[in-house]
Structures are given as C-alpha cells and as structure tokens.
Design an enzyme around this catalytic site. Structure first.
Site, PDB file in Angstrom:
ATOM      1  N   GLU A 246      -0.509 -15.881  -7.665  1.00  0.00           N
ATOM      2  CA  GLU A 246       1.044 -15.382  -7.507  1.00  0.00           C
ATOM      3  C   GLU A 246       2.254 -16.123  -7.523  1.00  0.00           C
ATOM      4  OE1 GLU A 246       1.159 -12.390  -6.244  1.00  0.00           O
ATOM      5  OE2 GLU A 246      -1.120 -12.527  -6.119  1.00  0.00           O
ATOM      6  N   CYS A 280       9.467 -15.430  -3.483  1.00  0.00           N
ATOM      7  CA  CYS A 280       9.193 -14.782  -5.042  1.00  0.00           C
ATOM      8  C   CYS A 280       9.677 -13.446  -5.000  1.00  0.00           C
ATOM      9  CB  CYS A 280       8.020 -14.987  -4.809  1.00  0.00           C
ATOM     10  SG  CYS A 280       7.000 -14.741  -3.650  1.00  0.00           S
TER      11      CYS A 280
HETATM   12  C1  UN1 Z   1       7.295 -15.316  -1.239  1.00  0.00           C
HETATM   13  O1  UN1 Z   1       8.245 -15.729  -0.856  1.00  0.00           O
HETATM   14  O2  UN1 Z   1       6.101 -16.835  -1.554  1.00  0.00           O
HETATM   15  O3  UN1 Z   1       7.401 -10.146   1.064  1.00  0.00           O
HETATM   16  C2  UN1 Z   1       6.037 -14.544   0.111  1.00  0.00           C
HETATM   17  C3  UN1 Z   1       8.055 -11.027   1.800  1.00  0.00           C
HETATM   18  C4  UN1 Z   1       7.216 -11.548   2.552  1.00  0.00           C
HETATM   19  C5  UN1 Z   1       6.264 -12.703   0.862  1.00  0.00           C
HETATM   20  C6  UN1 Z   1       7.540 -14.014   1.032  1.00  0.00           C
HETATM   21  N1  UN1 Z   1       6.619 -11.129   2.903  1.00  0.00           N
HETATM   22  O4  UN1 Z   1       9.179 -11.052   1.167  1.00  0.00           O
END
Ligand code: UN1
Length: 494
Positions: A246, A280
């Site tokens: 990811e 992310c």
């Molecule tokens: C991340 O930032 O790598 O959907 C994960 C979301 C969180 C997970 C983020 N449940 O923003």
C-alpha cells in the site's frame, strides 16, 4: 521505555549492540524509548523462530488460533486509554485519532476472531454428480510485515491478524518513529500467550534483509512508493515470494455544483488536515465546480484558519505536529514549489514557532488555488502534510479527467445530491476506496483497503488480506466406486 526485539517468545537485545531513540514529535526533548538497531543476524533469528513455529501453528484448527486473538483483544481493551495516549505521544496525531487508531486495531482483531467460526472456503459442484470439489485455503508460511508510523497500532494488526488466523507466522518490522507502540504490541501478544515464534517483532534498520530473506514467503508493506517499488523488485527476482504493498495517494474530493456546502467544507477539512494530512487517504486535492467555487473557498479557508494546532494530547487540538524534521523540510519545499508553479495562495502555511511550538514539529495549513495543469508537480506528487490544492473545473467530465490525472488511485470522494452523478464518479474515476458525501479518510476494517495504479499492488489489505496470505487450493473427492471423468474423459480401460 527500554525496547527490545521480540523473538521466539522472548525479549532480547540485538547482536549489533547499536541503538536508536524514539522521541515525542510535539516535544523533541522527550525521549520515549531506546531501541536496538537490528542486524541481519537478528532478522535471521526472527525468521528461523517463525519458520519453526509455523509447522505446529498451521496444524491447529482455525478456531483454536482465533482463540488466542480473543485473549489478545481482551487484554488490549483493558488498556485502551493508555495505549491511545502512547500512540498520540509517539506519532503526534490528536488524541481522538490516537483513540481511533487503537479502536481500529481492536476492530481488526475482533473481526478476524469473528471469522473463525464462519465458512471460509467454497463447495463447488462437479459435472460428475458423485464428485465434490472444495476450494480450501492453506497458509503460505512466514510473512514479513513492514509498517508505517502514521497508524502505529492499527496497521501492524491489519497485517498480523489475518496472517496468523490463516496459520502463517509473522515477523513485524515497524517504523523506527513508533517503536514504543510496536514494543507494546509485543508485550500484549506475549501476555496473551501466543506460542513462541508465531509473532516476532524486530526494530530498526533491517527491512531490507527481512524482505530478501529466503524463508520469507509473503511481504506485506504499507509506506512510501520508493520503498514499495524496491520490495516489488526483490519479489520479482525470487521464485517463492509475493508482496502486497500500500503506497500512498494523491486523493481528491470532487465538489459538484449541487453539493451540500456544509458537507463539502467539513469533509474537505477532515480529509486535508486530520492527522496533519499524513494519512495515505488524506486529500491533497479539492476539485471544485466553478459555480460553487467562491462559496466553497470562502467557507473552507475560514474553517482552516480556525484549526487549533498544538499539543495533540489536548482534546480540543485538531492538528498535532508532523512526524519529524524531514517532514517539515519536505512540506516546506512543496509549499514553496506551489508558489513557483503559479499557485494563488489562499492560506500560507509554515513551520510554527514560539512557546510550545518551539519544542516540536508544528506546521500550519497551506491552501492554494491552481488551474489543472499536467506539468505541475504539486498537483501530482504526494506531500503527506497539511498542504492542499483547490482545482476549479467546469463540468463533471472535467472533474473526472482531473481526478484521474495522477499516477495514484487510492481514495476518492464526491459531494453531490444527485445519485446519477455519483454513479459517474463511481464508474469513471480510478480508486480503491470511494465515498459519497463523506471525507476520503476513515475506512473500516471489514472493507477491502487498497488502491490502484501507483497506490498499490491491487491486493487490498484489511479484510481482503486473507486472499494474500493463503493459497486457494482445489480438493476433489470421488464418492463412487468407479472413476468417472469430467470433460468426457472417461474411457474404457484396456
Ligand atoms: C493509512 O493512512 O495508511 O481510511 C491508513 C483511513 C484509515 C486508515 C488509513 N482507516 O483513513
């Protein structure tokens, strides 16, 4: 905290003898823990422990393996608040987000435990009625999990739980920035009584040798594109490894001309500035229809100006610090670059100084308007900070083109009252996580989590990680006393 590696059920020092520190990004004088900088030798010990544990672990029933997770989660739930405070102290996100991170990790354990008494393969008809076929899942072996600092509790558990429920064993290499939280995960796993070697955790400086280790079958990674691309190359050169990565995004909210302005503005502030823009799934782009641009900009900038920045342990602070000095430098460079690339700055962001700000890595929001431009770096590259572009568009078609004009494809949200327009976004935008009238952040653990294009390998994490950590095998049984073949293959034997 004096951190150690957790190998084969014991807390041990590294053979390297070298150490590193984890500090509080809101108060960099505060050392939260000291950890071993692990060596290739430590990696080998951890992988050997996981390999040895694998044989017995995979032979337990799935339900029995799940029961260890139940014990694990009962213990964690008792200490929810202290764990949340540690998450917030070590990675700097607001305490509400620290709590959400711990909750998300707990949900993952509960979810995986819940699956253990549910069906988890398929029964498949044969063309021969006396034959039954099954799709049965088998574990792959030793899994390497390499995790980031922005979700120091939830993401390790996203990766560990499906792996071990399926009968694999794991070596986790957490980010150096959040080693205290990883050490806590090891302590609770130890107290839950997992057999030695099922979960191993090694700190700092050894990701490369872990990925390359010949006894690692699966590499699970969440983090930057550069590291993910390196992992993909190692995996491509080996015959027995696979990976699921990811790797970020340049996510966007599309605000259409019929948008509920309240939802549009709130969803945008949450997506751009929660976790100081360091998810992310954070939105770095707000693609706004020109008919509502003026109103949107006014309300968005007003709200962004009111964001409280400070000690993330204070309940009313919306944005804590960014993670480290390198993040300050990277975000500042992108803010400057936006100006050079012709941005109309609506709210100038910078490093904050004075009082509490002098102690940590605090930055204020940077908001700018820029026309869509395929050559602009700021409109295409991930910043991972409180830096957001407003891009005006004239139509839904243009919004879709602008949205797709990046190498990434993780999270996409549309704000509209028209379900037909929402459907256009659903069909024509490239994403792994899509939202209507919601922010781009906040996915739940029982959904697939992963992106397309440069955002991922197309093997989503969270619930759907089960497909990554298992081989799906076909098992066919004949209930007759003679052999009847499918495809008309039955022949008279000589
Ligand atoms: C991340 O930032 O790598 O959907 C994960 C979301 C969180 C997970 C983020 N449940 O923003």
């Amino acid at each position: 905290m004096k951190g150690q590696n957790y190998i084969n059920g014991a807390f041990v020092d590294s053979s390297s003898g070298e150490k590193f520190e984890s500090r509080n990004p809101a108060n960099i004088d505060e050392v939260l823990g000291t950890f071993p900088l692990s060596s290739e030798n430590d990696v080998d010990n951890a992988v050997q422990a996981a390999k040895t544990a694998y044989d017995k672990w995979r032979k337990l029933s799935r339900i029995k393996r799940g029961e260890y997770l139940d014990e694990f989660v009962q213990l964690l739930k008792k200490d929810r608040e202290s764990l949340s405070q540690l998450v917030t102290k070590e990675c700097g996100k607001g305490i509400a987000e620290g709590r959400a991170d711990v909750t998300e990790g707990i949900h993952m354990i509960q979810y995986m435990f819940g699956t253990t008494r549910m069906s988890h393969g398929d029964i498949i008809d044969s063309e021969i009625v006396e034959k039954d076929s099954f799709m049965r899942r088998r574990p792959k072996g030793v899994v390497a999990a390499i995790t980031p600092w922005n979700f120091p509790f939830a993401i390790p558990l996203w990766l560990i739980c499906p792996s071990i429920v399926e009968g694999n064993t794991v070596v986790l290499k957490p980010s150096r920035e959040t080693s205290c939280v990883a050490n806590k995960i090891a302590e609770y796993a130890h107290a839950a009584g997992f057999p030695p070697g099922v979960i191993n955790i090694i700190h700092g400086g050894c990701g490369d040798s872990l990925v390359k280790h010949p006894d690692i079958q699966v590499v699970l990674f969440t983090g930057s594109c550069e590291v993910g691309e390196g992992i993909k190359k190692v995996v491509a050169e080996s015959y027995n490894k696979m990976c699921a990565c990811e790797m970020g995004g340049k996510n966007a909210i599309i605000v259409l001309d019929d948008a509920n302005m309240n939802i549009a503005v709130n969803a945008s502030v949450i997506s751009a500035f929660k976790t100081s823009g360091q998810r992310c799934t954070s939105a770095g782009r707000l693609i706004v229809h020109e008919n509502v641009l003026k109103e949107f900009e006014k309300q968005f900038v007003e709200l962004a100006k009111r964001i409280k920045i400070g000690n993330p342990l204070d309940g009313d602070v919306f944005m804590g610090p960014v993670i480290n000095q390198a993040a300050i430098e990277k975000i500042t460079q992108y803010n400057e670059l936006a100006k050079k690339e012709g941005a109309e700055v609506l709210l100038d962001g910078s490093r904050l100084t004075g009082k509490v700000y002098d102690k940590g890595y605090f930055m204020s929001p940077f908001v700018y308007r820029m026309q869509s431009n395929s050559k602009s770096r700021v409109l295409h590259e991930e910043v991972f900070g409180p830096h957001v572009a407003i891009i005006p568009v004239k139509s839904i078609d243009e919004a879709i083109n602008v949205y797709n004009d990046t190498e990434y494809g993780l999270s996409c949200a549309v704000i509209t009252e028209d379900f037909r327009k929402a459907r256009r976004i659903r069909e024509d935008c490239e994403y792994g996580l899509g939202y209507v009238n919601l922010p781009t952040i906040g996915a739940e653990v029982h959904l697939p989590f992963g992106g397309v294009k440069k955002s991922g390998t197309g093997l989503p994490s969270a619930s759907t990680l089960i497909d990554v950590v298992t081989h799906r095998t076909a098992w066919t049984v004949n209930h007759d006393v003679e052999i009847k073949m499918a495809q008309g293959l039955s022949v008279e034997l000589p």
